[in-house]
Design a protein around this motif. Structure first.
Motif, PDB file in Angstrom:
ATOM      1  N   ARG A 127      57.655  41.702 -58.017  1.00  0.00           N
ATOM      2  CA  ARG A 127      57.296  40.291 -58.092  1.00  0.00           C
ATOM      3  C   ARG A 127      57.709  39.548 -56.829  1.00  0.00           C
ATOM      4  NH1 ARG A 127      53.374  40.493 -61.694  1.00  0.00           N
ATOM      5  NH2 ARG A 127      54.069  40.886 -63.847  1.00  0.00           N
ATOM      6  N   ALA A 128      58.840  39.910 -56.263  1.00  0.00           N
ATOM      7  CA  ALA A 128      59.280  39.267 -55.016  1.00  0.00           C
ATOM      8  C   ALA A 128      58.301  39.568 -53.884  1.00  0.00           C
ATOM      9  CB  ALA A 128      60.687  39.739 -54.651  1.00  0.00           C
ATOM     10  N   LYS A 129      57.790  40.783 -53.824  1.00  0.00           N
ATOM     11  CA  LYS A 129      56.795  41.128 -52.812  1.00  0.00           C
ATOM     12  C   LYS A 129      55.482  40.384 -53.045  1.00  0.00           C
ATOM     13  CE  LYS A 129      59.313  43.846 -50.382  1.00  0.00           C
ATOM     14  NZ  LYS A 129      59.718  43.430 -49.002  1.00  0.00           N
ATOM     15  N   ASP A 130      55.145  40.197 -54.322  1.00  0.00           N
ATOM     16  CA  ASP A 130      53.934  39.419 -54.630  1.00  0.00           C
ATOM     17  C   ASP A 130      54.058  37.989 -54.100  1.00  0.00           C
ATOM     18  OD1 ASP A 130      52.875  41.615 -55.882  1.00  0.00           O
ATOM     19  OD2 ASP A 130      53.430  40.972 -57.912  1.00  0.00           O
ATOM     20  N   VAL A 131      55.251  37.425 -54.217  1.00  0.00           N
ATOM     21  CA  VAL A 131      55.473  36.073 -53.678  1.00  0.00           C
ATOM     22  C   VAL A 131      55.297  36.075 -52.168  1.00  0.00           C
ATOM     23  CG1 VAL A 131      57.199  34.262 -53.346  1.00  0.00           C
ATOM     24  CG2 VAL A 131      56.986  35.373 -55.565  1.00  0.00           C
ATOM     25  N   GLU A 132      55.812  37.088 -51.483  1.00  0.00           N
ATOM     26  CA  GLU A 132      55.676  37.171 -50.028  1.00  0.00           C
ATOM     27  C   GLU A 132      54.208  37.260 -49.614  1.00  0.00           C
ATOM     28  OE1 GLU A 132      57.970  40.350 -48.460  1.00  0.00           O
ATOM     29  OE2 GLU A 132      59.888  39.602 -49.220  1.00  0.00           O
ATOM     30  N   VAL A 133      53.446  38.087 -50.321  1.00  0.00           N
ATOM     31  CA  VAL A 133      52.024  38.250 -49.977  1.00  0.00           C
ATOM     32  C   VAL A 133      51.256  36.958 -50.242  1.00  0.00           C
ATOM     33  CG1 VAL A 133      49.910  39.483 -50.543  1.00  0.00           C
ATOM     34  CG2 VAL A 133      52.059  40.730 -50.345  1.00  0.00           C
ATOM     35  N   ALA A 134      51.513  36.319 -51.380  1.00  0.00           N
ATOM     36  CA  ALA A 134      50.818  35.070 -51.702  1.00  0.00           C
ATOM     37  C   ALA A 134      51.179  33.976 -50.697  1.00  0.00           C
ATOM     38  CB  ALA A 134      51.173  34.628 -53.117  1.00  0.00           C
ATOM     39  N   THR A 135      52.443  33.916 -50.288  1.00  0.00           N
ATOM     40  CA  THR A 135      52.860  32.923 -49.298  1.00  0.00           C
ATOM     41  C   THR A 135      52.225  33.200 -47.945  1.00  0.00           C
ATOM     42  OG1 THR A 135      54.980  32.686 -50.464  1.00  0.00           O
ATOM     43  CG2 THR A 135      54.861  31.844 -48.212  1.00  0.00           C
ATOM     44  N   ALA A 136      52.126  34.472 -47.577  1.00  0.00           N
ATOM     45  CA  ALA A 136      51.473  34.824 -46.311  1.00  0.00           C
ATOM     46  C   ALA A 136      50.007  34.400 -46.314  1.00  0.00           C
ATOM     47  CB  ALA A 136      51.601  36.321 -46.047  1.00  0.00           C
ATOM     48  N   ASP A 137      49.337  34.576 -47.445  1.00  0.00           N
ATOM     49  CA  ASP A 137      47.932  34.153 -47.543  1.00  0.00           C
ATOM     50  C   ASP A 137      47.812  32.637 -47.385  1.00  0.00           C
ATOM     51  OD1 ASP A 137      45.147  34.461 -47.998  1.00  0.00           O
ATOM     52  OD2 ASP A 137      45.428  33.894 -50.082  1.00  0.00           O
ATOM     53  N   LEU A 138      48.712  31.895 -48.009  1.00  0.00           N
ATOM     54  CA  LEU A 138      48.698  30.439 -47.850  1.00  0.00           C
ATOM     55  C   LEU A 138      48.998  30.053 -46.406  1.00  0.00           C
ATOM     56  CD1 LEU A 138      48.499  27.608 -49.068  1.00  0.00           C
ATOM     57  CD2 LEU A 138      50.931  27.777 -49.645  1.00  0.00           C
ATOM     58  N   ASN A 139      49.965  30.714 -45.776  1.00  0.00           N
ATOM     59  CA  ASN A 139      50.284  30.429 -44.374  1.00  0.00           C
ATOM     60  C   ASN A 139      49.069  30.676 -43.474  1.00  0.00           C
ATOM     61  OD1 ASN A 139      52.944  29.628 -44.774  1.00  0.00           O
ATOM     62  ND2 ASN A 139      53.729  31.717 -44.610  1.00  0.00           N
ATOM     63  N   ARG A 140      48.317  31.733 -43.777  1.00  0.00           N
ATOM     64  CA  ARG A 140      47.122  32.022 -42.970  1.00  0.00           C
ATOM     65  C   ARG A 140      46.134  30.869 -43.036  1.00  0.00           C
ATOM     66  NH1 ARG A 140      42.172  33.781 -44.256  1.00  0.00           N
ATOM     67  NH2 ARG A 140      42.778  33.986 -46.441  1.00  0.00           N
ATOM     68  N   LEU A 141      45.937  30.325 -44.230  1.00  0.00           N
ATOM     69  CA  LEU A 141      45.003  29.217 -44.380  1.00  0.00           C
ATOM     70  C   LEU A 141      45.530  27.944 -43.733  1.00  0.00           C
ATOM     71  CD1 LEU A 141      43.957  29.800 -48.096  1.00  0.00           C
ATOM     72  CD2 LEU A 141      42.618  30.305 -46.052  1.00  0.00           C
ATOM     73  N   LEU A 142      46.843  27.807 -43.668  1.00  0.00           N
ATOM     74  CA  LEU A 142      47.431  26.605 -43.062  1.00  0.00           C
ATOM     75  C   LEU A 142      47.530  26.708 -41.547  1.00  0.00           C
ATOM     76  CD1 LEU A 142      50.354  25.897 -45.569  1.00  0.00           C
ATOM     77  CD2 LEU A 142      48.060  24.908 -45.549  1.00  0.00           C
ATOM     78  N   GLY A 143      47.269  27.897 -41.004  1.00  0.00           N
ATOM     79  CA  GLY A 143      47.414  28.074 -39.566  1.00  0.00           C
ATOM     80  C   GLY A 143      48.852  28.298 -39.143  1.00  0.00           C
ATOM     81  N   ARG A 144      49.701  28.727 -40.085  1.00  0.00           N
ATOM     82  CA  ARG A 144      51.100  29.006 -39.787  1.00  0.00           C
ATOM     83  C   ARG A 144      51.299  30.501 -39.572  1.00  0.00           C
ATOM     84  NH1 ARG A 144      54.748  25.501 -44.115  1.00  0.00           N
ATOM     85  NH2 ARG A 144      53.957  23.417 -43.592  1.00  0.00           N
ATOM     86  N   PRO A 145      52.452  30.891 -38.983  1.00  0.00           N
ATOM     87  CA  PRO A 145      52.771  32.330 -38.927  1.00  0.00           C
ATOM     88  C   PRO A 145      52.834  32.908 -40.341  1.00  0.00           C
ATOM     89  CG  PRO A 145      54.210  31.083 -37.462  1.00  0.00           C
ATOM     90  CD  PRO A 145      53.442  30.072 -38.242  1.00  0.00           C
ATOM     91  N   LEU A 146      52.386  34.146 -40.493  1.00  0.00           N
ATOM     92  CA  LEU A 146      52.311  34.738 -41.825  1.00  0.00           C
ATOM     93  C   LEU A 146      53.682  34.826 -42.494  1.00  0.00           C
ATOM     94  CD1 LEU A 146      49.727  37.637 -41.320  1.00  0.00           C
ATOM     95  CD2 LEU A 146      49.339  35.332 -42.192  1.00  0.00           C
ATOM     96  N   THR A 147      54.727  34.982 -41.679  1.00  0.00           N
ATOM     97  CA  THR A 147      56.069  35.152 -42.246  1.00  0.00           C
ATOM     98  C   THR A 147      56.842  33.842 -42.342  1.00  0.00           C
ATOM     99  OG1 THR A 147      56.899  35.674 -40.024  1.00  0.00           O
ATOM    100  CG2 THR A 147      56.217  37.526 -41.410  1.00  0.00           C
ATOM    101  N   ALA A 148      56.177  32.721 -42.141  1.00  0.00           N
ATOM    102  CA  ALA A 148      56.874  31.431 -42.228  1.00  0.00           C
ATOM    103  C   ALA A 148      57.425  31.216 -43.638  1.00  0.00           C
ATOM    104  CB  ALA A 148      55.923  30.294 -41.850  1.00  0.00           C
ATOM    105  N   PRO A 149      58.657  30.673 -43.763  1.00  0.00           N
ATOM    106  CA  PRO A 149      59.280  30.484 -45.090  1.00  0.00           C
ATOM    107  C   PRO A 149      58.744  29.243 -45.799  1.00  0.00           C
ATOM    108  CG  PRO A 149      60.784  29.728 -43.391  1.00  0.00           C
ATOM    109  CD  PRO A 149      59.572  30.277 -42.665  1.00  0.00           C
ATOM    110  N   THR A 150      57.480  29.268 -46.150  1.00  0.00           N
ATOM    111  CA  THR A 150      56.833  28.102 -46.775  1.00  0.00           C
ATOM    112  C   THR A 150      57.223  28.014 -48.249  1.00  0.00           C
ATOM    113  OG1 THR A 150      54.970  28.303 -45.257  1.00  0.00           O
ATOM    114  CG2 THR A 150      54.621  27.003 -47.251  1.00  0.00           C
ATOM    115  N   ARG A 151      57.679  26.836 -48.643  1.00  0.00           N
ATOM    116  CA  ARG A 151      57.994  26.562 -50.040  1.00  0.00           C
ATOM    117  C   ARG A 151      57.055  25.474 -50.528  1.00  0.00           C
ATOM    118  NH1 ARG A 151      63.102  24.130 -50.253  1.00  0.00           N
ATOM    119  NH2 ARG A 151      63.130  24.512 -52.497  1.00  0.00           N
TER     120      ARG A 151
END
Length: 448
Positions: A220-244
């Motif tokens: 589940r923690a990895k699922d959160v990382e992947v979902a956050t990376a997808d959101l970061n991609r759409l926002l134009g942020r680095p994929l590994t950005a700690p977006t909350r």
């Protein structure tokens, strides 16, 4: 020597303090960035500012605007210049026959320089230029609507990614809660085993369940990382950005009228508006093709100079300067049916676009009906899942109390925890599924 040593120590201390200050400041900045909570409205605004699809649509809109300027300019006078030089082997001459015999008279130079300025103003072009202007204006309108369509597509993708981040986070919370409760249950089982109240097999069952819960938590923690990376991609942020992300407004059910929603979608969907503009363009294309049936009339003014020098000022045989004003008529009245074929072609294109428009209107109505059905299903599922969640929590509470009093088995406790895990997953899936269905309905209606 001692003074130098003191100075060196002072500089070293200052450098260390500066380094610590900068490091602390950078850490504070990173902590502040990491602690920022992104709302859905902020995510939409950020994505709409950075998305490449929208930037492309803006450039296409700019290109269409430039095309309209070009079409308008074609209605205005145009000015052109022409310059040429050629040399003859012999001076040109004319032959005259008189009573005295045949005589040759030179009428030109070896070297000839000619330049002219021509002003052309279209007077009548069979409505071609006016029609091209209308088509260019429709191009601008289409580009604007296509930009709106890009905005809607990006908004839907951002909403979907945002809700999936929230859903993945909820699933992670459920996994953590399950791990903590199973760890507590294992401690109870180990205590009862030491007291001789239960068999060792019950302890083993509790250990296996806890190990599975820990594996689920990692996934589940990895699922959160992947979902956050997808959101970061759409926002134009680095994929590994700690977006909350901030949680959305709670579930708010409502009633909808299908026919009014269908009419709204048919009226507002950018895809249909683009097709309607395309139909108008095709109809104007018929008029543009038919403009070849008419003659074209231009007002032409020309200033010309011809001479034996590069500026054309010296001419021994004729006036070097010539100014003319006249009207030019162009009329290709016979081209083996080419113009008629072009007109029929444009009419067929217009009819085909009208048929496509009618088909897509029906598809949009069906899409709205499907999206509304999904929303209503999700809305009903939320209420059902909420009730089941409350029942599962109460079931686990009672089962754990019974286990501590040794009136039930460890298997019943593990089953009750599994029921609660499933109920929590169903509830959060239904809750955020409702938001996802609402985003689908908004896109089907042409809403942002």
């Amino acid at each position: 020597m001692k003074r130098r040593l003191d100075t060196t120590r002072a500089l070293g201390a200052a450098l260390l303090a500066t380094t610590l200050w900068l490091g602390l400041g950078g850490a504070m900045c990173r902590a502040q960035t990491a602690s920022e909570v992104l709302t859905l409205a902020d995510a939409l605004q950020e994505a709409l500012s950075n998305d490449h699809l929208i930037k492309e649509a803006r450039q296409l809109e700019r290109a269409a605007a430039e095309g309209l300027l070009g079409a308008k300019a074609a209605l205005l006078p145009s000015l052109s210049a022409h310059y040429e030089y050629f040399r003859l082997d012999d001076n040109p001459y004319a032959i005259f026959k008189t009573e005295l015999g045949t005589q040759k008279v030179e009428v030109g130079h070896h070297d000839n320089f000619t330049w002219d300025l021509t002003l052309t103003q279209p007077i009548f072009t069979g409505f071609a230029l006016v029609t091209k202007k209308k088509i260019a204006a429709l191009d601008v309108a289409r580009a604007q609507v296509q930009k709106e369509q890009a905005v809607l597509d990006v908004a839907k993708r951002v909403k979907t990614a945002y809700f999936r981040v929230l859903l993945a986070g909820r699933f992670l919370d459920v996994a953590r809660e399950e791990e903590n409760q199973l760890a507590a249950h294992l401690r109870d089982a180990q205590k009862f085993y030491k007291q001789g109240l239960i068999a060792y097999n019950d302890v083993l069952k509790s250990q296996v369940a806890l190990a599975q819960a820990r594996q689920t938590k990692v996934r589940r923690a990895k699922d959160v990382e992947v979902a956050t990376a997808d959101l970061n991609r759409l926002l134009g942020r680095p994929l590994t950005a700690p977006t909350r992300v901030a949680d959305v407004v709670r579930f708010s059910p409502g009633s909808y009228e299908l026919e009014s929603l269908m009419e709204e979608a048919v009226r507002n969907r950018p895809e249909l508006r683009v097709l309607r503009l395309a139909v108008k363009q095709a109809q104007e294309g018929v008029r543009l093709a038919a403009s070849e049936f008419y003659p074209k009339v231009f007002l032409v003014g020309r200033v010309e100079r011809t001479g034996k020098d590069p500026l054309g000022e010296e001419n021994d045989y004729q006036n070097p300067d010539t100014t003319t004003v006249g009207v030019r008529l162009e009329w290709p009245f016979f081209e083996w049916g080419r113009t008629q074929a072009a007109v029929r072609q444009q009419r067929a294109k217009a009819r085909s676009l009208q048929e496509r428009l009618a088909d897509i209107e029906e598809s949009v109505r069906l899409e709205v009906k499907a999206a509304l059905s999904d929303l209503e299903v999700a809305q009903a599922n939320v209420e059902t899942a909420k009730t089941a969640l409350e029942q599962a929590r109460e079931n686990l509470r009672i089962t754990r109390l019974q286990y501590r009093q040794q009136v039930t088995t460890a298997t019943e406790v593990l089953d009750a925890r599994a029921y609660l895990t499933q109920a929590e997953a169903n509830y959060y899936g239904a809750h955020y599924g409702w938001h996802l269905a609402r985003a689908e309905l908004d896109r089907a209606l042409g809403r942002r």
